[in-house]
Scaffold this active site. Sequence first.
Site, PDB file in Angstrom:
ATOM      1  N   ASP A   1     -16.134   9.544   8.085  1.00  0.00           N
ATOM      2  CA  ASP A   1     -15.512   8.693   7.194  1.00  0.00           C
ATOM      3  C   ASP A   1     -13.652   9.599   7.715  1.00  0.00           C
ATOM      4  O   ASP A   1     -13.835  10.696   7.835  1.00  0.00           O
ATOM      5  CB  ASP A   1     -15.218   8.752   5.608  1.00  0.00           C
TER       6      ASP A   1
ATOM      7  N   ARG B   1       0.928  -0.931   0.116  1.00  0.00           N
ATOM      8  CA  ARG B   1       0.137  -0.271   0.114  1.00  0.00           C
ATOM      9  C   ARG B   1       0.733   1.493   0.030  1.00  0.00           C
ATOM     10  O   ARG B   1       0.400   2.377  -0.431  1.00  0.00           O
ATOM     11  CB  ARG B   1      -0.381  -0.025   1.098  1.00  0.00           C
TER      12      ARG B   1
END
Length: 293
Positions: A160, A51
């Site tokens: 979020d 990632r």
Amino acid sequence: MAANSRKIHAASIVDGEFAFSSEDFRKIAAMLHADAGIYLPDAKATLVYSRLVKRLRTLGLASFADYCALVADHAGADERQKMLAALTTNVTRFFREPHHFDHLKRQTLPPLLEAARRGGRVRIWSAGCSRGHEPYSIGMIVLSLLPDAADLDVRILATDIDPNVVEEGRQGLYEAGEVAIVPPAERSRFFVRDRTRDTRFSVTDDLRALVSFRELNLIGHWPMKGRFDAIFCRNVVIYFDEPTQTKIWSRFVPLLMPGGLLCIGHSERLLGSALPLFTSAGITTYELARGQA
């Protein structure tokens, strides 16, 4: 220098172009836990490498040690936010785990929306909303039952930790493949083809008006004062350790109306002092016992 480079790579816990030591992983895991409550076991080292390797290339860094030094420094605050976004999982789709939406439509919403017609207040929170699929799914159900809901005191809060996905949700633009999963009646009612790209669809104005997107860290400060009639927090706390999960569940209690709905992910379970305050209303579906909040 070459020998030293080979020595560093020999200590790397992941095979790749950049040295990535167990100490590098420990530092990144500690920062992610401190910033977002997310727990990274050692088995996630390869995932972390994959990632973040693009970030090292973009920044022109030589190793993960250099990257750790950057994001640990005050000057690297912006990159630390990018690291958090890269390591946050945002798997989502419309009407995911449909039993929750069935319960919302058949059990929870009818009396709430009837009260809204008479001037009542209805609030639903999508905690960990990702790119907006969940809150818009909730909104579609609300508008299918009460078409003028956006003109009444009915609102969905979508939050979020990742500002990038919050902005995507706010834009309400989705590829055709994402929209294809929406039932035909809702798809034709709540989506219009985007004028700039015909493979993309936009949510309708009335659906967009029902949902407010905000950036929020679940382990940080919650500014909300009023209570919610339903909270969806699904497939979010699974990434937290048990003490953090327990704290999150407990913090929901005073923010839910008595009898309020709590929907959690299929791999999650209620823990700690919050557990006896809820009654099961179906698979991973709970209602706050009346008189508890």
